[in-house]
Design an enzyme around this catalytic site. Structure first.
Site, PDB file in Angstrom:
ATOM      1  CE  LYS A 164      -4.428  -0.994   0.468  1.00 24.96           C
ATOM      2  NZ  LYS A 164      -5.480  -0.715  -0.412  1.00 24.96           N
ATOM      3  CB  SER A 190      -1.030  -8.051  -0.812  1.00 28.34           C
ATOM      4  OG  SER A 190      -1.742  -8.620  -0.138  1.00 28.34           O
TER       5      SER A 190
END
Length: 519
Positions: A63, A320
């Site tokens: 992110k 992720s």
């Protein structure tokens, strides 16, 4: 905003994302993460599996790329007014670190149910440039509060996924892995929440190597993108599961939907057990522990490999993130065996007479028992909850037939959430006193007052006949409740459930409950 930029945002395409990704300034803070072989898993599946290690970023999540790229585009006036964001954790950490590096004040709204490890990390990464506001039980609540504060303060909202600069920042992952692996590449698997990562990676890969498949992966109980693509338009889910909290989004973005609709080849759904098994796979190959959303892509990769066999090139899974609550590991370890199909769970009914248990053990053959629960409750029949270790596909069916050949009643509970989560700890709970009992599974916010709210709103004449709770380190509590409600008050029960607002499932007709607990 000039006319060209407005048109790009209204009708985004792969060329636009590629151009912005190539110009992105993510490496001021982000790392070019490794693309590593998963040797053990590759050998087991018979295919080359590679892991794109975004869990190695400074904030332990991809992110950071999108958040920093968006904030770096702000002009001097916008920087002076600061930014605001809403996030359950990983986006918040990216915004916080970007704010510290760019010296921009950031207000970050997080739900009160956000994992403490993520709240602490936001404060640590942001330092004096970041204000954390805890509000609401869900991301939607936090987002609404962030929009209110944005209007009040005139700050710029940094969206976690539905922004072309954010999408372009995430797209740099796709550019990296194409540079890192220039040989045969069959498919890239990416997790999907709001769709920013999938939209970015799919766009740049299709622009550079259109022959490579890009496949999104979602938790089966948080599948907003899959539902949207099937419907041909964005939809809003009534509820989302919270186990993979990093991707628990009720509605995907406008721009992310358009890009995923155009460039994704497929979206797969995986369940909680498959995610837990993928977490263990990543640990065994890397000695790192991803969060549930971080293992989504690998769970989908394994499902794809099982269905389609050996492809003509490598399979890449984007790991992720790794912002895992340590206390959640107990639950993951418990469910990984089932997710890897190494454990089968049954309810078996045998005659309550001499020799029956010996015949039961004989039916098991050489299989090891992983769990065994029994309590006498009937003069005629004994009900057993048993976990059995398995090593290959088809063994569940073979065991079921072996039990039936001995004239034992059998229920295969391996895929039954109620049995695995609650009933395995509650065998022997039948009671002739539990008349008019209705059984419900609830997700309670894991914070003080959640149970009190439930009790305060419940009809004073109803009795709780069964209650089971087990903390497993998540952001929410899973509760099993038996309520004694007269048939003529079932309408009032539905009103109570609707106003309570907690996600719930009616399990009153569940066959395992009727066999093991209901009088």
């Amino acid at each position: 905003m000039n006319a060209r930029l407005a048109e790009e945002e209204a009708t985004p395409d792969a060329a636009t994302v590629l151009r912005r990704a190539e110009a992105a300034c993510v490496y001021d803070v982000a790392q070019r993460t490794a693309l590593e072989p998963a040797s053990l898993l590759s050998a087991r599946l018979g295919v080359s599996v590679l892991l794109k290690r975004e869990d190695q970023q400074p904030v332990f999540s991809f992110k950071l790329r999108g958040a920093y790229n968006r904030m770096a585009q702000l002009d001097a006036v916008e920087r002076a007014h600061g930014v605001i964001a809403a996030s359950a954790g990983n986006h918040a950490q990216g915004v916080a670190l970007a704010a510290s590096r760019l010296k921009i004040h950031a207000t970050i709204v997080m739900p009160v149910t956000a994992p403490q490890v993520k709240v602490d990390a936001v404060r640590r990464f942001g330092g004096t440039y970041t204000e954390v506001v805890l509000h609401g039980d869900s991301y939607s609540d936090a987002q609404a509060e962030a929009q209110r504060l944005r209007e009040q303060r005139g700050a710029t909202f940094v969206h976690p996924f539905d922004d072309l600069d954010v999408i372009a920042g995430q797209a740099t992952i796709g550019l990296e892995l194409l540079t890192q692996h220039q040989g045969p590449l069959h498919a890239v698997f990416v997790p999907i929440g709001g769709g920013g990562l999938a939209a970015g990676v799919a766009s740049v890969i299709k622009a550079r190597r259109p022959d490579v498949r890009v496949i999104g992966v979602q938790a089966s109980d948080a599948d907003a993108m899959a539902c949207a693509l099937e419907a041909g338009e964005r939809v809003v889910l009534d509820e989302v599961g919270l186990f993979a909290d990093g991707t628990a989004v009720k509605q995907v973005g406008t721009q992310t939907f358009l890009l995923c609709q155009r460039y994704l080849d497929d979206v797969l759904r995986v369940d909680t057990d498959a995610i837990c098994a993928a977490i263990r796979d990543i640990y065994q190959d890397t000695r790192s522990i991803p969060e549930p959303s971080g293992a989504l892509a690998l769970a989908g990769l394994k499902q794809y490999a099982a269905a389609y066999g050996s492809p003509d090139g490598a399979l890449v899974a984007v790991v992720s993130g790794a912002n895992m609550n340590f206390d959640r590991l107990r639950f993951v370890a418990e469910r990984a065996e089932v997710g890897e199909q190494r454990e089968a769970v049954f309810a078996v009914t045998i005659p309550e007479q001499r020799g029956s248990f010996k015949r039961f053990c004989s039916a098991l053959g050489q299989h090891s028992i992983t769990e065994f629960n029994y309590r006498i409750g009937d003069l005629q029949a004994a009900h057993i909850f048993v976990g059995v270790q398995t090593t290959k596909r088809g063994e569940r069916e073979a065991l079921t037939e072996a039990f039936r050949a001995n004239d034992f009643g059998v229920l295969d509970l391996t895929d039954d959430e109620l049995a695995k989560l609650h009933l395995r700890h509650m065998i022997g709970g039948r009671s002739p006193l539990a008349r008019d009992e209705r059984l419900y599974r609830f997700d309670f916010p894991e914070r003080p007052g959640a149970l009190a709210r439930f009790l305060d709103r419940m009809h004073p004449d109803w009795n709780i006949s069964l209650f089971h709770y087990r903390n497993h380190g998540a952001d929410y509590g899973r509760i099993l409740v038996g309520l004694q409600v007269p048939p003529n008050e079932l309408g009032l029960l539905q009103d109570f459930l609707a106003t309570l607002g907690y996600p719930h499932v009616d399990e009153s007709d569940n066959p395992a409950y009727r066999l093991l607990l209901r009088a």
